[in-house]
Scaffold this active site. Structure first.
Site, PDB file in Angstrom:
ATOM      1  N   TYR A 140       0.834  -1.204   0.000  1.00  0.00           N
ATOM      2  CA  TYR A 140       0.000   0.000   0.000  1.00  0.00           C
ATOM      3  C   TYR A 140       0.868   1.253   0.000  1.00  0.00           C
ATOM      4  O   TYR A 140       0.592   2.226  -0.709  1.00  0.00           O
ATOM      5  CB  TYR A 140      -0.940   0.020   1.202  1.00  0.00           C
ATOM      6  CG  TYR A 140      -1.689   1.333   1.294  1.00  0.00           C
ATOM      7  CD1 TYR A 140      -2.603   1.713   0.311  1.00  0.00           C
ATOM      8  CD2 TYR A 140      -1.458   2.225   2.346  1.00  0.00           C
ATOM      9  CE1 TYR A 140      -3.273   2.923   0.382  1.00  0.00           C
ATOM     10  CE2 TYR A 140      -2.124   3.433   2.420  1.00  0.00           C
ATOM     11  CZ  TYR A 140      -3.028   3.786   1.436  1.00  0.00           C
ATOM     12  OH  TYR A 140      -3.682   4.996   1.492  1.00  0.00           O
ATOM     13  N   ARG A 147       1.533   6.884  -6.826  1.00  0.00           N
ATOM     14  CA  ARG A 147       0.469   7.875  -7.025  1.00  0.00           C
ATOM     15  C   ARG A 147       0.983   9.283  -6.778  1.00  0.00           C
ATOM     16  O   ARG A 147       0.691  10.219  -7.530  1.00  0.00           O
ATOM     17  CB  ARG A 147      -0.711   7.549  -6.116  1.00  0.00           C
ATOM     18  CG  ARG A 147      -1.843   8.573  -6.175  1.00  0.00           C
ATOM     19  CD  ARG A 147      -3.084   8.106  -5.429  1.00  0.00           C
ATOM     20  NE  ARG A 147      -2.833   7.834  -4.019  1.00  0.00           N
ATOM     21  CZ  ARG A 147      -3.755   7.383  -3.159  1.00  0.00           C
ATOM     22  NH1 ARG A 147      -4.988   7.160  -3.581  1.00  0.00           N
ATOM     23  NH2 ARG A 147      -3.456   7.165  -1.889  1.00  0.00           N
ATOM     24  N   TYR A 199      -0.753  13.313   6.356  1.00  0.00           N
ATOM     25  CA  TYR A 199      -0.322  12.284   7.292  1.00  0.00           C
ATOM     26  C   TYR A 199       1.184  12.382   7.536  1.00  0.00           C
ATOM     27  O   TYR A 199       1.955  12.687   6.612  1.00  0.00           O
ATOM     28  CB  TYR A 199      -0.617  10.890   6.719  1.00  0.00           C
ATOM     29  CG  TYR A 199      -2.014  10.371   6.978  1.00  0.00           C
ATOM     30  CD1 TYR A 199      -2.955  11.093   7.692  1.00  0.00           C
ATOM     31  CD2 TYR A 199      -2.385   9.117   6.505  1.00  0.00           C
ATOM     32  CE1 TYR A 199      -4.229  10.594   7.920  1.00  0.00           C
ATOM     33  CE2 TYR A 199      -3.660   8.613   6.730  1.00  0.00           C
ATOM     34  CZ  TYR A 199      -4.571   9.359   7.436  1.00  0.00           C
ATOM     35  OH  TYR A 199      -5.827   8.854   7.658  1.00  0.00           O
ATOM     36  N   ARG A 212     -11.253  13.439   1.660  1.00  0.00           N
ATOM     37  CA  ARG A 212     -12.165  12.552   2.396  1.00  0.00           C
ATOM     38  C   ARG A 212     -13.480  12.361   1.643  1.00  0.00           C
ATOM     39  O   ARG A 212     -14.100  11.306   1.725  1.00  0.00           O
ATOM     40  CB  ARG A 212     -12.445  13.116   3.785  1.00  0.00           C
ATOM     41  CG  ARG A 212     -11.227  13.167   4.691  1.00  0.00           C
ATOM     42  CD  ARG A 212     -10.696  11.795   5.016  1.00  0.00           C
ATOM     43  NE  ARG A 212      -9.526  11.873   5.893  1.00  0.00           N
ATOM     44  CZ  ARG A 212      -8.733  10.859   6.176  1.00  0.00           C
ATOM     45  NH1 ARG A 212      -8.970   9.681   5.628  1.00  0.00           N
ATOM     46  NH2 ARG A 212      -7.697  11.008   6.969  1.00  0.00           N
ATOM     47  N   GLU A 320     -13.812  -1.146   6.059  1.00  0.00           N
ATOM     48  CA  GLU A 320     -13.815   0.174   5.419  1.00  0.00           C
ATOM     49  C   GLU A 320     -15.149   0.312   4.694  1.00  0.00           C
ATOM     50  O   GLU A 320     -15.675  -0.671   4.162  1.00  0.00           O
ATOM     51  CB  GLU A 320     -12.648   0.275   4.439  1.00  0.00           C
ATOM     52  CG  GLU A 320     -12.533   1.587   3.697  1.00  0.00           C
ATOM     53  CD  GLU A 320     -11.255   1.657   2.873  1.00  0.00           C
ATOM     54  OE1 GLU A 320     -11.349   2.029   1.686  1.00  0.00           O
ATOM     55  OE2 GLU A 320     -10.169   1.312   3.404  1.00  0.00           O
TER      56      GLU A 320
END
Length: 329
Positions: A140, A147, A199, A212, A320
């Protein structure tokens, strides 16, 4: 200009032959696309549950005529308001996920800019072994690196980031599907959480680049695209190894996103029960027996939903939720 709904899997063939359909998403044991019929997308996420929810497909339909095309391996459909696209690529070997992700995202960004739909609204990312370490880097986190490099190369700003999720599938291939528009949506953050793009670097060498949620006004209403939402407060996972409490924290986060969206632009969405449908990703199939009643209590027993067996982007997350809302005027 388009609708998204969960439909009975028994109706799949009818939708695959319908010229108004942008895409049909099937969930099961393999990941594949169909060049002969670019509407068809299969994702290796087994469905869970004995109720009717276990035999559903997701159908995207346009209310305007569709033009289809293919560009550098990306199949896409446009209707004048949105571009829906998808691509499936092989990684090329161990440790190649950052390169594959960077190439995929650069191709997507070039396509949407050339086509005139340069504002990404929502992105879905599926690839296997999301929590496995390769060359001392979790996959991940490796995906986040690729990305980030692609967005950095195109000069994307924080306020233009799409809503997104990244989920671990159960078959080879990096599958990405996405929607883009001619004009931007309104980014929605969660005051209970640190924005993902801020983060600390303990989570990945490059921060996850997504909003979000995105609130998109249309001429005939509005959509709220909510990113994959989990039991995170601030930037920390809460309620480790407790699926019920993780679900309840996730529901609180979704409520916070809805409240923030209403401050950004007032709408008819004021409660979880008004959402249009849910995709609920579960790490452990055994948790479904506990969580289905919790979903009924939080969202209402009539809420359309599909449960999918998947790995979540953090090892300590058990679930999730991917949510969508369509406001009609």
């Amino acid at each position: 200009n388009f609708t998204v709904a969960l439909e009975a899997a028994s109706t799949e063939q009818r939708w695959l032959n319908d010229d108004s359909v942008l895409a049909v998403l099937r969930f099961g044991t393999h990941t594949a696309t169909n060049r002969g019929n670019p509407r068809e997308i299969s994702i290796a996420l087994p469905t869970l549950g004995a109720r009717n929810d276990a035999s559903l497909i997701e159908v995207w339909r346009s209310t305007a005529p569709i033009a289809r095309g293919n560009d550098t391996g990306i199949s896409y459909a446009t209707n004048g308001a949105i571009l829906f696209g998808h691509l499936l690529i092989e990684e090329g070997g161990e440790g190649e996920l950052p390169t594959a992700t960077r190439g995929a995202y650069l191709a997507i960004l070039r396509l949407v800019e050339r086509a005139g739909y340069s504002r990404l609204l929502r992105m879905w990312n599926y690839f296997p072994a999301i929590n496995r370490d390769v060359d001392e880097l979790e996959r991940y986190r490796a995906f986040c690196v690729g990305r980030h490099e692609a967005f950095g190369a195109r000069g994307f700003e924080e306020h233009r980031l799409a809503a997104a999720c990244a989920v671990g599938s159960r078959a080879p291939g990096l599958l990405i599907y996405f929607i883009a528009a001619r004009e931007s949506g309104l980014p929605v953050e969660n005051p209970r959480q640190v924005s993902a793009y801020r983060y600390p670097d303990c989570y990945a060498p490059r921060s996850p680049l997504f909003s979000r949620a995105i609130l998109k006004p249309w001429r005939d209403g509005a959509h709220l695209y909510v990113s994959g939402t989990a039991s995170i407060v601030g930037h920390c996972t809460c309620h480790v190894d407790n699926a019920v409490e993780q679900f309840r924290e996730t529901a609180r986060n979704l409520e916070a996103v809805i409240a923030t969206a209403n401050r950004v632009r007032p709408s008819g969405l004021t409660s979880l029960a008004q959402l249009s449908h849910l995709k609920i990703y579960l790490r452990r199939a055994a948790d479904l027996a506990l969580l289905d009643a919790e979903v009924d209590r939080a969202f209402g027993s009539a809420m359309p939903r599909i449960y999918l067996l998947a790995e979540i982007c953090r090892r300590d997350l058990l679930l999730e939720i991917d949510a969508f809302y369509a406001e009609a005027i």
